[in-house]
Write a protein that holds these residues in place. Structure first.
Motif, short mmCIF file in Angstrom:
data_model
loop_
_atom_site.label_atom_id
_atom_site.label_comp_id
_atom_site.label_asym_id
_atom_site.label_seq_id
_atom_site.Cartn_x
_atom_site.Cartn_y
_atom_site.Cartn_z
N ALA A 42 4.69 13.21 -5.58
CA ALA A 42 3.24 13.19 -5.66
C ALA A 42 2.59 12.18 -5.15
N ILE A 43 2.92 10.89 -5.40
CA ILE A 43 2.15 9.99 -5.00
C ILE A 43 2.10 9.65 -3.48
N THR A 44 3.49 10.07 -2.87
CA THR A 44 3.49 9.87 -1.54
C THR A 44 2.49 10.90 -0.88
N PHE A 45 2.47 12.14 -1.14
CA PHE A 45 1.73 13.20 -0.59
C PHE A 45 0.33 13.13 -0.85
N ASP A 46 -0.16 12.42 -2.23
CA ASP A 46 -1.73 12.10 -2.28
C ASP A 46 -1.99 11.12 -1.31
N ASN A 47 -1.24 10.19 -1.07
CA ASN A 47 -1.28 8.99 -0.26
C ASN A 47 -1.68 9.55 1.17
N LEU A 48 -0.76 10.42 1.63
CA LEU A 48 -0.98 10.91 2.95
C LEU A 48 -2.13 12.04 3.20
N ARG A 49 -2.26 12.56 2.18
CA ARG A 49 -3.72 13.30 2.31
C ARG A 49 -4.87 12.31 2.18
N ALA A 50 -5.02 11.47 1.44
CA ALA A 50 -5.99 10.26 1.61
C ALA A 50 -6.26 9.74 2.77
N GLN A 51 -4.99 9.46 3.55
CA GLN A 51 -5.20 9.05 5.06
C GLN A 51 -5.56 9.76 5.81
N ASN A 52 -5.19 11.17 5.90
CA ASN A 52 -5.61 12.31 7.00
C ASN A 52 -6.55 13.03 6.67
N GLY A 68 7.58 7.29 2.86
CA GLY A 68 7.02 7.01 1.77
C GLY A 68 7.77 7.26 0.65
N VAL A 69 8.52 8.53 0.64
CA VAL A 69 9.42 9.10 -0.58
C VAL A 69 10.58 7.85 -0.70
N ILE A 70 11.05 7.63 0.43
CA ILE A 70 12.34 6.75 0.50
C ILE A 70 11.94 5.53 -0.22
N GLU A 71 11.00 4.84 0.36
CA GLU A 71 10.38 3.65 -0.25
C GLU A 71 10.03 3.65 -1.73
N ARG A 72 9.46 4.60 -2.24
CA ARG A 72 9.04 4.95 -3.49
C ARG A 72 10.22 5.24 -4.49
N SER A 73 11.25 5.58 -3.68
CA SER A 73 12.42 6.05 -4.84
C SER A 73 13.11 5.11 -5.39
N THR A 108 3.38 12.86 10.85
CA THR A 108 3.37 12.84 9.36
C THR A 108 4.46 13.19 8.60
N ALA A 109 5.41 13.89 9.08
CA ALA A 109 6.78 14.18 8.19
C ALA A 109 7.41 12.90 8.07
N LEU A 110 7.41 12.00 9.18
CA LEU A 110 8.05 10.83 8.89
C LEU A 110 7.48 9.96 8.24
N GLN A 111 6.07 9.94 8.09
CA GLN A 111 5.19 9.10 7.23
C GLN A 111 5.84 9.40 5.72
N ALA A 112 5.82 10.92 5.36
CA ALA A 112 6.10 11.39 4.29
C ALA A 112 7.58 10.87 3.68
#
Length: 129
Positions: free
Chosen positions: A118-128, A35-40, A28-32
């Motif tokens: 925020a978007i990254t962590f919202d997406n992770l929350r929705a996936q999990n 996601g953060v790097i891709e959205r930066s 999950t940390a790697l996903q986060a």
């Protein structure tokens, strides 16, 4: 009447659960981080390069001279740190401490008008969930 019992010791079972939780935590940390790097947003690469990972406590440092436009260095550094996590419930911090990071998170960039974290962590929350 046959007695029913555990096929494994409770301590062995607990170790298995802890190992599985640690594996999920790291994944999950790697996903986060990814996601953060891709959205930066990327101009000079400083923001992308200053997405950092620490364990146990936040790392307040940053490098204003970072030029990691692809994010590969930040991702590699973060992956190494996350890969060393051995406890099931360690706290993994993913942060960006540049002075303008909060502005970017609050939508000041046309490349990331809804922020990054925020978007990254919202997406992770929705996936999990």
């Amino acid at each position: 009447m046959a007695r029913k019992g555990w096929s494994k010791s409770l301590s062995g079972f607990a170790r298995e659960v802890e190992a599985e939780q640690n594996k999920r935590l790291r994944a999950t940390a790697l996903q986060a981080l990814n996601g953060v790097i891709e959205r930066s947003p990327v101009d000079t690469g400083a923001f992308r390069g200053n997405n950092s990972v620490s364990v146990g406590q936040p790392d307040r440092g940053y490098d204003p001279d970072s030029q990691d436009r692809s994010g590969s260095e930040a991702l590699g550094n973060g992956m190494r740190i996350i890969g060393r996590v051995t406890k099931a419930f360690d706290v993994i911090y993913i942060q960006n401490n540049l002075p303008y990071a909060e502005e970017l998170e609050n939508g000041s960039s046309t490349q990331a008008p809804a922020g990054v974290y925020a978007i990254t962590f919202d997406n992770l929350r929705a996936q999990n969930t």
